[in-house]
Design a protein around this motif. Sequence first.
Motif, short mmCIF file in Angstrom:
data_model
loop_
_atom_site.label_atom_id
_atom_site.label_comp_id
_atom_site.label_asym_id
_atom_site.label_seq_id
_atom_site.Cartn_x
_atom_site.Cartn_y
_atom_site.Cartn_z
N ARG A 1 1.30 -0.98 0.32
CA ARG A 1 -0.06 0.19 -0.29
C ARG A 1 1.01 1.43 -0.46
N SER A 2 0.72 2.18 -0.98
CA SER A 2 1.17 3.33 -0.89
C SER A 2 0.65 4.56 -1.15
N GLU A 3 0.34 5.81 0.14
CA GLU A 3 -0.20 6.74 0.10
C GLU A 3 -0.34 7.87 -1.57
N HIS A 4 1.40 8.22 -1.55
CA HIS A 4 2.50 8.27 -2.69
C HIS A 4 1.17 7.94 -4.25
N ALA A 5 1.68 6.32 -3.94
CA ALA A 5 0.92 5.81 -5.06
C ALA A 5 -0.36 6.18 -5.47
N GLN A 6 -1.02 6.56 -4.83
CA GLN A 6 -2.67 6.43 -4.90
C GLN A 6 -2.56 8.09 -5.41
N ALA A 7 -2.16 8.68 -4.83
CA ALA A 7 -2.37 10.19 -5.33
C ALA A 7 -1.11 10.72 -6.01
N ALA A 8 -0.63 10.04 -6.79
CA ALA A 8 -0.23 9.87 -8.64
C ALA A 8 -1.09 9.31 -9.45
N ILE A 9 -2.38 8.32 -9.12
CA ILE A 9 -3.49 8.24 -9.85
C ILE A 9 -4.17 9.07 -9.05
N GLY B 1 3.16 8.48 -18.00
CA GLY B 1 3.86 8.99 -18.52
C GLY B 1 3.33 10.96 -18.36
N VAL B 2 2.08 10.80 -17.14
CA VAL B 2 1.16 12.21 -17.02
C VAL B 2 2.19 13.28 -15.95
N GLY B 3 3.48 12.56 -15.57
CA GLY B 3 4.08 13.20 -14.95
C GLY B 3 4.09 15.03 -14.71
N GLU B 4 4.50 14.64 -15.76
CA GLU B 4 5.37 16.08 -15.95
C GLU B 4 5.00 17.61 -15.81
N ALA C 1 4.35 20.27 -13.19
CA ALA C 1 4.18 21.82 -13.54
C ALA C 1 2.63 22.55 -13.31
N ARG C 2 1.50 20.92 -13.29
CA ARG C 2 0.28 22.33 -13.46
C ARG C 2 0.06 22.05 -11.58
N GLY C 3 1.23 21.89 -10.52
CA GLY C 3 1.12 22.05 -9.17
C GLY C 3 0.51 20.92 -8.88
N LEU C 4 -0.14 19.70 -9.13
CA LEU C 4 -0.90 18.69 -8.94
C LEU C 4 0.09 18.31 -7.85
N ALA C 5 1.07 17.91 -7.72
CA ALA C 5 2.15 17.67 -7.28
C ALA C 5 3.70 17.85 -7.41
N THR C 6 3.80 17.30 -5.61
CA THR C 6 5.43 18.45 -6.22
C THR C 6 6.80 16.76 -6.90
N ALA C 7 8.06 17.55 -7.08
CA ALA C 7 8.47 16.87 -8.54
C ALA C 7 9.13 15.25 -7.37
N ASP C 8 9.70 15.66 -6.61
CA ASP C 8 9.74 14.29 -5.46
C ASP C 8 8.32 14.05 -4.96
N GLY C 9 7.25 14.30 -4.66
CA GLY C 9 6.33 13.61 -4.43
C GLY C 9 5.38 12.57 -5.52
N TRP C 10 5.63 12.91 -6.66
CA TRP C 10 5.67 12.41 -7.87
C TRP C 10 6.30 11.11 -7.82
N ALA C 11 7.81 11.20 -8.01
CA ALA C 11 9.09 9.71 -8.13
C ALA C 11 8.57 9.33 -6.89
N ARG C 12 8.39 9.73 -5.64
CA ARG C 12 8.01 8.50 -4.97
C ARG C 12 6.44 7.56 -5.09
N GLY C 13 6.03 8.87 -5.56
CA GLY C 13 4.36 7.93 -6.30
C GLY C 13 4.62 6.99 -7.56
N VAL C 14 5.25 7.07 -8.19
CA VAL C 14 5.55 6.04 -9.50
C VAL C 14 6.98 4.96 -9.17
#
Length: 261
Positions: A145-153, A216-219, A223-236
């Motif tokens: 389980r991962s809250e970061h992964a759920q946030a990326a989705i 594929g939608v990470g960038e 860019a739109r402020g939905l995630a931080t770069a670090d948070g996105w990388a952790r989620g993926v």
Amino acid sequence: MDTTYVHGYTAPEARRLGDQADTLAELLHAGTAYPAGSRVLEVGCGVGAQTVHLLARSPHARLTAVDVSAESLAEARARVGPGVEFRQADLFTLDGEYDHLFVCFVLEHLAEPEKALTHLKTLLRPGGTITVVEGDHGSAFFHPRSEHAQAAIGCLVRLQAGAGGDALIGRRLYPLLDAAGFAEVRVEPRTVYADASRPALVTGFTRDTFTAMVEGVGETAVARGLATADGWARGVADLHRTTGPDGTFHYTFFKATGRAS
């Protein structure tokens, strides 16, 4: 409102669509075959990833595949080869009469899926059928389980909503087809479950289809402020973690059929 295709028209996305279609061919196409000579319209064929499997299961049907993108149609022609008539057209301008319609992963990208289905119904002869396949990102759950992964989705869901679509549309198929006037509407779940005992699904679906789609939608998400770069990388990274020896992944598609009265 941003109405562009949220996943983009890129070579990696075309490969992902092919991986998805090939990996899930039996799951999504089981029970779908059309008689010889029947007029079949595939709406929103994209790069032809699903067209290949439609043609394989109904080789003697008269299959027409349409898409709004000329670039996607060019790739579809190359991928599929002979046996299919390809046309460039917007869904809302389609005309003609068909025995069967096949609509896969299209409604999720439309701002007005109800209006689309109502128009598509006018293309069917009395007694003709429609088959609709859609996913629902809310059905994705996994271990570890991962809250970061759920946030990326969740970011992907929000991006698709911002583009006028609905990444949770699978759960809505029955009311959508019913409201459009289709009779005998039936919806059934088609579930994907992957763990280390099913390596083809781990690779073809968990890694190369679902995680690749989110990645594929990470960038754009950052860019739109939905995630931080670090948070996105952790989620993926955590999504990739589900492909490990102790990882599991679950997702549900929904397949609906209906009939024109």
